[in-house]
Design a protein around this motif. Structure first.
Motif, PDB file in Angstrom:
ATOM      1  N   LEU A   1       0.674  -1.189  -0.060  1.00 31.69           N
ATOM      2  CA  LEU A   1       0.070   0.085  -0.080  1.00 31.69           C
ATOM      3  C   LEU A   1       1.012   1.138   0.157  1.00 31.69           C
ATOM      4  CD1 LEU A   1      -2.813   1.034  -0.009  1.00 31.69           C
ATOM      5  CD2 LEU A   1      -2.788   1.107   2.356  1.00 31.69           C
ATOM      6  N   ALA A   2       2.048   1.263   0.622  1.00 32.01           N
ATOM      7  CA  ALA A   2       2.718   2.259   0.616  1.00 32.01           C
ATOM      8  C   ALA A   2       3.532   2.596  -0.792  1.00 32.01           C
ATOM      9  CB  ALA A   2       4.156   2.281   1.764  1.00 32.01           C
ATOM     10  N   ALA A   3       3.544   1.466  -1.367  1.00 31.16           N
ATOM     11  CA  ALA A   3       4.256   1.762  -2.943  1.00 31.16           C
ATOM     12  C   ALA A   3       2.947   2.143  -3.698  1.00 31.16           C
ATOM     13  CB  ALA A   3       4.459   0.372  -3.515  1.00 31.16           C
ATOM     14  N   VAL A   4       1.878   1.885  -3.348  1.00 33.23           N
ATOM     15  CA  VAL A   4       0.959   2.545  -4.320  1.00 33.23           C
ATOM     16  C   VAL A   4       0.631   4.176  -4.101  1.00 33.23           C
ATOM     17  CG1 VAL A   4      -1.738   2.720  -4.466  1.00 33.23           C
ATOM     18  CG2 VAL A   4      -0.582   0.394  -4.502  1.00 33.23           C
ATOM     19  N   HIS A   5       0.911   4.374  -2.612  1.00 31.90           N
ATOM     20  CA  HIS A   5       0.823   5.787  -2.218  1.00 31.90           C
ATOM     21  C   HIS A   5       1.811   6.667  -2.899  1.00 31.90           C
ATOM     22  CE1 HIS A   5      -2.738   6.313   0.308  1.00 31.90           C
ATOM     23  NE2 HIS A   5      -2.472   5.018   0.584  1.00 31.90           N
ATOM     24  N   GLN A   6       3.048   5.849  -3.015  1.00 32.32           N
ATOM     25  CA  GLN A   6       4.199   6.729  -3.826  1.00 32.32           C
ATOM     26  C   GLN A   6       3.830   6.821  -5.108  1.00 32.32           C
ATOM     27  OE1 GLN A   6       7.671   4.027  -3.036  1.00 32.32           O
ATOM     28  NE2 GLN A   6       8.197   4.815  -0.938  1.00 32.32           N
ATOM     29  N   TYR A   7       3.195   5.799  -5.635  1.00 33.13           N
ATOM     30  CA  TYR A   7       2.840   6.175  -7.326  1.00 33.13           C
ATOM     31  C   TYR A   7       2.017   7.362  -7.264  1.00 33.13           C
ATOM     32  CZ  TYR A   7       1.209   5.248 -11.823  1.00 33.13           C
ATOM     33  OH  TYR A   7       1.038   5.415 -13.302  1.00 33.13           O
ATOM     34  N   ILE A   8       0.902   7.306  -6.520  1.00 33.07           N
ATOM     35  CA  ILE A   8      -0.133   8.303  -6.563  1.00 33.07           C
ATOM     36  C   ILE A   8       0.732   9.713  -6.083  1.00 33.07           C
ATOM     37  CG2 ILE A   8      -2.207   9.119  -5.636  1.00 33.07           C
ATOM     38  CD1 ILE A   8      -2.533   7.222  -7.785  1.00 33.07           C
ATOM     39  N   ASN A   9       1.418   9.840  -5.135  1.00 38.45           N
ATOM     40  CA  ASN A   9       1.968  10.943  -4.902  1.00 38.45           C
ATOM     41  C   ASN A   9       2.868  11.476  -5.772  1.00 38.45           C
ATOM     42  OD1 ASN A   9       0.961  11.046  -2.173  1.00 38.45           O
ATOM     43  ND2 ASN A   9       2.805  10.081  -1.210  1.00 38.45           N
ATOM     44  N   ALA A  10       3.363  10.695  -6.507  1.00 41.31           N
ATOM     45  CA  ALA A  10       4.345  10.943  -7.709  1.00 41.31           C
ATOM     46  C   ALA A  10       3.469  11.747  -8.826  1.00 41.31           C
ATOM     47  CB  ALA A  10       5.323   9.993  -8.146  1.00 41.31           C
TER      48      ALA A  10
END
Length: 135
Positions: A8-17
């Motif tokens: 889920l943290a990886a998903v949030h990193q993608y969306i933040n980018a």
């Protein structure tokens, strides 16, 4: 991109980018090859540059329609399952953007992501976006 042991943290990193318009950081969250399924034509992006190709096409389409200032907010996961080195995450999402200066909100979207665990952490293998309704 930071190494993460949490899909889920990886998903949030993608969306933040994405929210920052940082195509390179978005690509760094992807495994190789990657896949994207989206409502925007041509609807499918595959291969080692799937994320970069999709982001380029978003910017081109946005320019053609006068769209800008994209911002995605994720809700609480409906699914956040890990099985071995694979993960399946489904989150409700809201996207806001402007069309020729008018604020648009698309609520009720669903963002579905499959991830793989690599030595450097979780990376997105594929994602699909199901559009919500325009408010």
């Amino acid at each position: 991109m930071a190494t993460t042991d949490d899909p889920l943290a990886a998903v949030h990193q993608y969306i933040n980018a994405f929210n920052k318009g940082d195509g390179q950081a978005m690509a760094a969250t992807f495994g190789n090859p990657g896949a994207i399924l989206d409502g925007m034509a041509p609807h499918v992006w595959l291969g080692p540059t799937a994320s970069q190709d999709w982001h380029r096409d978003v910017l081109i389409e946005g320019e053609q329609h006068g769209a800008s200032d994209y911002f995605v907010t994720l809700g609480e996961p409906l699914h956040n399952n890990i099985t071995g080195d694979g993960a399946y995450v489904v989150v409700p999402a809201t996207m806001t953007f402007k069309v020729r200066g008018q604020q648009i909100t698309q609520s009720g979207a669903i963002f579905t992501i499959a991830l793989c665990r690599f030595s450097v952490g979780w990376r997105i293998a594929a994602w699909a976006w199901a559009k919500g309704t325009r408010n």
